[in-house]
Design a protein around this motif. Structure first.
Motif, PDB file in Angstrom:
ATOM      1  N   TYR A   1       2.404  -8.588   3.114  1.00 45.27           N
ATOM      2  CA  TYR A   1       1.574  -7.015   3.054  1.00 45.27           C
ATOM      3  C   TYR A   1       2.493  -6.128   3.646  1.00 45.27           C
ATOM      4  O   TYR A   1       2.769  -6.126   5.003  1.00 45.27           O
ATOM      5  CB  TYR A   1       0.152  -7.265   3.721  1.00 45.27           C
TER       6      TYR A   1
ATOM      7  N   TYR B   1      -7.194   2.775  -5.224  1.00 44.18           N
ATOM      8  CA  TYR B   1      -8.134   2.600  -3.936  1.00 44.18           C
ATOM      9  C   TYR B   1      -9.203   3.849  -4.113  1.00 44.18           C
ATOM     10  O   TYR B   1     -10.307   4.008  -3.368  1.00 44.18           O
ATOM     11  CB  TYR B   1      -7.254   2.896  -2.649  1.00 44.18           C
TER      12      TYR B   1
ATOM     13  N   VAL C   1      -0.156   2.227   5.038  1.00 49.22           N
ATOM     14  CA  VAL C   1      -1.282   3.320   4.919  1.00 49.22           C
ATOM     15  C   VAL C   1      -2.333   3.229   6.203  1.00 49.22           C
ATOM     16  O   VAL C   1      -2.971   4.032   7.000  1.00 49.22           O
ATOM     17  CB  VAL C   1      -2.006   3.352   3.621  1.00 49.22           C
TER      18      VAL C   1
ATOM     19  N   SER D   1      -3.149   7.141   6.460  1.00 48.59           N
ATOM     20  CA  SER D   1      -4.446   7.234   6.514  1.00 48.59           C
ATOM     21  C   SER D   1      -5.212   7.749   7.914  1.00 48.59           C
ATOM     22  O   SER D   1      -5.891   8.249   8.150  1.00 48.59           O
ATOM     23  CB  SER D   1      -5.328   6.112   6.134  1.00 48.59           C
TER      24      SER D   1
ATOM     25  N   VAL E   1      -6.926  -5.891   2.743  1.00 50.63           N
ATOM     26  CA  VAL E   1      -5.936  -6.709   2.476  1.00 50.63           C
ATOM     27  C   VAL E   1      -5.725  -7.699   3.457  1.00 50.63           C
ATOM     28  O   VAL E   1      -5.650  -8.908   3.044  1.00 50.63           O
ATOM     29  CB  VAL E   1      -4.621  -6.024   2.352  1.00 50.63           C
TER      30      VAL E   1
ATOM     31  N   ILE F   1      -7.963   0.274   3.757  1.00 46.15           N
ATOM     32  CA  ILE F   1      -7.215  -0.409   2.751  1.00 46.15           C
ATOM     33  C   ILE F   1      -6.458  -1.734   3.458  1.00 46.15           C
ATOM     34  O   ILE F   1      -6.597  -2.658   2.913  1.00 46.15           O
ATOM     35  CB  ILE F   1      -6.076   0.404   2.211  1.00 46.15           C
ATOM     36  N   SER F   2      -5.784  -1.346   4.733  1.00 45.26           N
ATOM     37  CA  SER F   2      -5.242  -2.516   5.208  1.00 45.26           C
ATOM     38  C   SER F   2      -6.260  -3.619   5.538  1.00 45.26           C
ATOM     39  O   SER F   2      -6.065  -4.730   5.634  1.00 45.26           O
ATOM     40  CB  SER F   2      -4.497  -1.820   6.450  1.00 45.26           C
TER      41      SER F   2
ATOM     42  N   SER G   1       0.866  -1.240   0.154  1.00 45.44           N
ATOM     43  CA  SER G   1       0.159  -0.073  -0.218  1.00 45.44           C
ATOM     44  C   SER G   1       0.834   1.200  -0.133  1.00 45.44           C
ATOM     45  O   SER G   1       2.177   1.253   0.459  1.00 45.44           O
ATOM     46  CB  SER G   1      -1.059   0.032   1.309  1.00 45.44           C
TER      47      SER G   1
ATOM     48  N   ASP H   1       2.663  -2.587   4.731  1.00 47.00           N
ATOM     49  CA  ASP H   1       1.599  -1.509   5.264  1.00 47.00           C
ATOM     50  C   ASP H   1       1.921  -0.290   5.493  1.00 47.00           C
ATOM     51  O   ASP H   1       2.678   0.002   6.314  1.00 47.00           O
ATOM     52  CB  ASP H   1       0.832  -2.205   6.512  1.00 47.00           C
TER      53      ASP H   1
ATOM     54  N   ILE I   1      -0.804  -0.713  -4.612  1.00 46.89           N
ATOM     55  CA  ILE I   1      -2.141   0.150  -4.175  1.00 46.89           C
ATOM     56  C   ILE I   1      -1.674   1.303  -4.225  1.00 46.89           C
ATOM     57  O   ILE I   1      -0.825   1.960  -3.409  1.00 46.89           O
ATOM     58  CB  ILE I   1      -2.764  -0.485  -3.043  1.00 46.89           C
ATOM     59  N   SER I   2      -2.450   2.226  -4.833  1.00 46.62           N
ATOM     60  CA  SER I   2      -2.134   3.843  -4.828  1.00 46.62           C
ATOM     61  C   SER I   2      -3.483   4.553  -5.174  1.00 46.62           C
ATOM     62  O   SER I   2      -4.273   3.879  -5.391  1.00 46.62           O
ATOM     63  CB  SER I   2      -1.172   4.270  -5.767  1.00 46.62           C
TER      64      SER I   2
END
Length: 336
Positions: free
Chosen positions: A218, A198, A222, A247, A230, A226-227, A152, A220, A176-177
């Protein structure tokens, strides 16, 4: 006498930082004492972690003091030395932060070889950014050939390097962006296997399509929803390095989300937060490997450079709207 321009934390932000939280000041530059050097700033780094240090509460680093200089990574040129280890004209990196002239202890500085790569990379791929990606992914994530690695914040400074390191290790990479421009760069320039936007994609469906065999690692950057999405797709023995939670940084109230313990337990998964300083003794070897991959063309670096000392707050605030493709820097002066 030369004047040092500096940017201080004028007030602690409530939620998203604003320009009024910063103030510009000037003071005469002082001469270095024994073991110190006077450094002229060439480049300043702005990074998401700085937001946490603007708060008064406990964090992974000491909070900035109201009225104090905003600290952070910088590259500069020695203009006066009272230390045997550096001479006038040397290029160095350190953490003196948002000021144009700084007296710094020589022991805290790292010499920069300007022949190895552009000196700005000392704040990115060959600096804390690169080391963060290296240790988070390789020491905790430990990606194996054929595994699926999800990143992410993949269009940011750390995320781009993580994605490339995962490819070097033979993994399948999903980035992911929140930008089509960033996702296009990830696929076309960096060779990422699949991307998720996203902001425009239906997140659950997009992740399901991008990760048909689940998620083994993963990375992470953010946190947040999102997390959550995932983590619902992790495989048995998955590894989750926690690098950042951008975030959540500007929330005025504590975040409330799913409780992940059962997900980790049933998948016998590892979730681990880390700080790059935890791996300081291994940093020289890591930088050597990163430099080798950079010179071999296996590792690319993207920089978004804004010019002008007065624009440092603007560059910092832009991090939270996703303005930067790769490493966000401010150029303050030219090398002499």
């Amino acid at each position: 006498m030369s004047m040092n321009r500096k940017i201080i934390l004028d007030s602690r932000p409530q939620g998203m930082p604003e320009p009024r939280n910063f103030a510009f000041q000037e003071e005469p530059a002082t001469a270095p004492a024994a073991g110190e050097v006077l450094v002229k700033t060439l480049y300043v780094s702005v990074d998401p972690y700085m937001r946490g240090r603007m708060n008064a509460g406990k964090s992974y680093a000491k909070p900035y003091e109201v009225g104090g200089v905003m600290g952070g990574g910088a590259v500069g040129q020695v203009v006066e030395s009272a230390a045997d280890s550096f001479s006038k004209g040397d290029i160095v990196s350190g953490g003196w932060g948002w000021q144009t002239l700084a007296v710094v202890g020589a022991a805290s500085l790292r010499p920069i070889d300007r022949e190895l790569a552009p000196i700005s990379t000392a704040l990115g791929v060959l600096g804390m950014t690169g080391l963060t990606a290296y240790f988070g992914l390789l020491a905790i994530g430990d990606p194996q050939p054929g595994e699926t690695v999800v990143v992410s914040g993949a269009g940011g400074a750390v995320g781009m390097i993580v994605a490339q390191l995962a490819k070097i290790k033979g993994a399948r990479v999903v980035g992911i962006s929140g930008s089509e421009l960033k996702n296009s760069y990830l696929k076309q320039e960096l060779g990422v296997d699949a991307v998720v936007n996203y902001k425009t994609d239906e997140l659950e469906e997009a992740l399901e399509a991008a990760c048909p065999d689940g998620v083994d690692v993963y990375f992470d950057n953010v946190g947040g929803e999102i997390s959550d999405a995932v983590l619902r797709r992790i495989n048995k023995n998955a590894r989750i390095p926690i690098c950042g939670q951008i975030s959540l940084y500007n929330l005025k109230q504590s975040d409330q989300g799913p409780r992940v313990q059962s997900i980790l337990l049933t998948n016998t998964a590892l979730m681990k937060g880390f700080l790059v300083g935890d791996y300081a003794k291994d940093s020289p070897q890591a930088l050597k490997e990163l430099a080798g991959w950079l010179q071999e063309g296996k590792l690319k670096h993207a920089e978004n450079i804004i010019e002008g000392f007065e624009r440092i707050p603007e560059a910092f605030l832009g991090l939270f709207s996703g303005d930067n493709l790769g490493k966000q820097l401010v150029k303050v002066a030219e090398v002499e």
